[in-house]
Design an enzyme around this catalytic site. Structure first.
Site, PDB file in Angstrom:
ATOM      1  N   ARG A   1      48.850 146.286  34.313  1.00 27.06           N
ATOM      2  CA  ARG A   1      49.888 147.103  34.976  1.00 27.06           C
ATOM      3  C   ARG A   1      51.149 147.192  34.123  1.00 27.06           C
ATOM      4  O   ARG A   1      51.746 148.258  34.003  1.00 27.06           O
ATOM      5  CB  ARG A   1      50.220 146.565  36.364  1.00 27.06           C
ATOM      6  CG  ARG A   1      49.135 146.829  37.383  1.00 27.06           C
ATOM      7  CD  ARG A   1      49.473 146.215  38.713  1.00 27.06           C
ATOM      8  NE  ARG A   1      49.654 144.770  38.528  1.00 27.06           N
ATOM      9  CZ  ARG A   1      50.232 143.966  39.398  1.00 27.06           C
ATOM     10  NH1 ARG A   1      50.718 144.435  40.524  1.00 27.06           N
ATOM     11  NH2 ARG A   1      50.335 142.676  39.157  1.00 27.06           N
TER      12      ARG A   1
ATOM     13  N   ASN B   1      47.407 147.414  41.481  1.00 25.40           N
ATOM     14  CA  ASN B   1      46.096 146.775  41.576  1.00 25.40           C
ATOM     15  C   ASN B   1      45.463 147.151  42.906  1.00 25.40           C
ATOM     16  O   ASN B   1      46.167 147.412  43.889  1.00 25.40           O
ATOM     17  CB  ASN B   1      46.229 145.249  41.524  1.00 25.40           C
ATOM     18  CG  ASN B   1      46.468 144.723  40.131  1.00 25.40           C
ATOM     19  OD1 ASN B   1      46.235 145.405  39.138  1.00 25.40           O
ATOM     20  ND2 ASN B   1      46.939 143.496  40.043  1.00 25.40           N
TER      21      ASN B   1
END
Length: 99
Positions: free
Chosen positions: A20, A38
Site C-alpha cells: 500500500r 487491503n
C-alpha cells in the site's frame, strides 16, 4: 486531456510487504487521484484517476510492486467517478482501512 478512472485488484503476496505504501508513493509521484486498501481476502484494491497514459503506467507499476511483494494477478476495470468519494476529505490519494 483524456482522463481515465481504473479500479484495480492485485493478488499474490501483497499484504504485510509495504504494498500500500508503494502504491501511495507511486500514485503521488504521478500526481494521480484515488485510493488504496487491503481486503480481508489478502488482496489489495486501488482506484486511480488521471491522464490515461499515466494511469496505464501506474497499473504497470502495480504489476511489478515493491521488491518484497509477489504479484500473481492484476485485475483492471473501468470505474465510475463515484468511487473517488471513498477518499478521506481533502486527500488527493488516500490509504483506506481494510475491508
Amino acid at each position: 486531456m483524456n482522463d481515465a478512472i481504473r479500479h484495480v485488484t492485485i493478488r499474490g503476496r501483497v499484504q504485510g510487504v509495504g504494498y500500500r505504501a508503494f502504491v501511495e508513493d507511486e500514485a503521488t509521484a504521478r500526481d494521480l487521484e484515488g485510493w488504496v486498501r487491503n481486503r480481508r481476502d489478502g488482496s489489495v484494491e486501488a482506484l486511480f484517476t488521471g491522464p490515461a497514459a499515466v494511469v496505464t503506467d501506474m497499473i504497470a507499476a502495480c504489476r511489478r510492486g515493491p521488491s518484497s511483494a509477489r504479484v500473481d494477478a492484476v485485475q483492471d476495470e473501468a470505474a465510475g467517478p463515484d468511487l473517488l468519494n471513498l477518499r478521506r476529505a481533502g486527500d488527493r490519494f488516500s490509504v483506506l482501512p481494510t475491508i
